[in-house]
Scaffold this motif. Structure first.
Motif, PDB file in Angstrom:
ATOM      1  N   HIS A  14       4.026   6.722  -3.901  1.00  0.00           N
ATOM      2  CA  HIS A  14       3.644   7.404  -2.652  1.00  0.00           C
ATOM      3  C   HIS A  14       4.860   7.783  -1.823  1.00  0.00           C
ATOM      4  N   CYS A  15       5.710   6.778  -1.525  1.00  0.00           N
ATOM      5  CA  CYS A  15       6.827   7.055  -0.606  1.00  0.00           C
ATOM      6  C   CYS A  15       8.149   7.241  -1.363  1.00  0.00           C
ATOM      7  N   CYS A  34       5.045   1.401   2.976  1.00  0.00           N
ATOM      8  CA  CYS A  34       4.318   2.618   3.344  1.00  0.00           C
ATOM      9  C   CYS A  34       2.827   2.368   3.524  1.00  0.00           C
ATOM     10  N   CYS A  90       7.890   3.373  -5.714  1.00  0.00           N
ATOM     11  CA  CYS A  90       6.526   3.612  -5.220  1.00  0.00           C
ATOM     12  C   CYS A  90       6.158   5.077  -5.444  1.00  0.00           C
ATOM     13  N   HIS A 119       2.035  -1.392  -1.314  1.00  0.00           N
ATOM     14  CA  HIS A 119       3.446  -1.312  -0.944  1.00  0.00           C
ATOM     15  C   HIS A 119       3.528  -1.450   0.569  1.00  0.00           C
TER      16      HIS A 119
HETATM   17 ZN   LIG Z   1       5.449   3.197  -0.783  1.00  0.00          ZN
END
Ligand SMILES: [Zn+2]
Ligand SMILES: [Zn+2]
Length: 316
Positions: A301-302, A126, A299, A123
């Motif tokens: 993660h973010c 991030c 995503c 991604h």
């Molecule tokens: Zn991300």
């Protein structure tokens, strides 16, 4: 869901497929998905596809032509003698990236042995390698088969959502990538015109052999073969009912239920690119927020919604 049974499994002169039936017929093909992967990673020339895939000239030409006809690729002649063309993704073709991401994510989670590795997805927003989650665009909560209620829209019916006779491949073994089996698990669901609609019907609550037969209309021998193949891949399990020992149900396993994003994205794509005057094929309601459902990839993660320009597929 209201249902209309088809009494002719061969569908030789079946009803006009709706957008979803057309989409299943087009994208439910392993070579097509592999060609899209090459195209999304930047491949354009005939030789790019040939170098990346063990595909015959006949099959490659046929699939490229289909993708051009369906408006996912545009053919540009860049040399006259001998004639050479390149194949450029249209917006419609580019918009298949969420489907490939969802398939790769599912394969990574559930399938341990691969003859063809799924690429890591970075991604760019991030910088992390992600396993995107399929979420409701309205409320952001995860979308699962349990939380999205399905009904028929104006263009919806079982028989029209099943790929029509014109998309039928002669046999699963000839010219199909089933032999090469890059993604045997995904293709157990997607590489056959009946399987994807069987799984879709399961998400709509169909459980019994006779109901699959009645609503979808496949020849019983085909239905039996597809269900057995999907049980072998642990996408369905056959469950004997305690109250009726002579009845059994086909229930999606956790692995099967986790195909919801893949199917959901197929619906998203078909609604975007095959919606016509008739209106939508399905109505989808996210029971968590009560809003009309539309899916997005987020995503892990973010937590941002993933946009096409924020992923790098050059290594895919
Ligand atoms: Zn991300
Ligand atoms: Zn929602």
């Amino acid at each position: 869901m209201s249902t209309t049974a088809s009494n002719d499994g061969s569908a030789a002169a079946g009803p006009t497929p709706n957008g979803l039936g057309l989409t299943f017929g087009l994208l439910g093909d392993e070579w097509t998905l592999l060609l899209l992967r090459v195209a999304l990673s930047g491949g354009t020339k005939y030789s790019d596809f040939r170098e990346r895939l063990p595909i015959s000239h006949a099959v490659l030409s046929g699939r490229l032509e289909r993708l051009v006809t369906e408006g996912l690729l545009e053919r540009h002649v860049y040399q006259q003698r001998p004639e050479r063309s390149e194949y450029i993704l249209t917006p419609k073709g580019s918009a298949t990236w969420p489907l490939l991401l969802a398939i790769w994510t599912w394969e990574r989670r559930w399938v341990t042995s691969h003859s063809y590795a799924t690429p890591p997805i970075t991604h760019l927003s991030c910088g992390n390698e992600m396993s995107p989650r399929y979420c409701c665009q309205e409320c952001g909560a995860a979308a699962t088969g349990d939380t999205v209620e399905l009904g028929w829209g104006p263009a919806g019916s079982w028989e029209r959502s099943t790929p029509g006779a014109h998309t039928r491949r002669r046999a699963t073994r000839t010219g199909a990538a089933v032999d090469t089996a890059f993604y045997p698990d995904t293709m157990t669901v997607f590489g056959n015109r009946w399987s994807a609609v069987i799984v879709a019907a399961a998400f709509a609550g169909v459980r019994r052999f006779r109901d699959f037969e009645l609503f979808l209309g496949p020849p019983p021998i085909v239905l039996s073969e597809r269900l057995t193949a999907m049980c072998d891949r642990e996408i369905f399990e056959q469950v004997q009912l305690a109250e009726r020992p002579d009845w059994s149900e086909y229930q999606l396993t956790r692995k099967g239920s986790d195909l919801f994003p893949v199917l959901g994205i197929v619906v998203d794509w078909s609604e975007r690119w095959y919606s016509d005057d008739e209106g939508s094929v399905l109505t989808r309601t996210h029971t968590v927020c009560g809003q009309e459902f539309r899916g997005v990839l987020v995503c892990d993660h973010c937590q941002e919604v993933v946009r096409g320009e924020a992923i790098d597929l050059s290594g895919a």
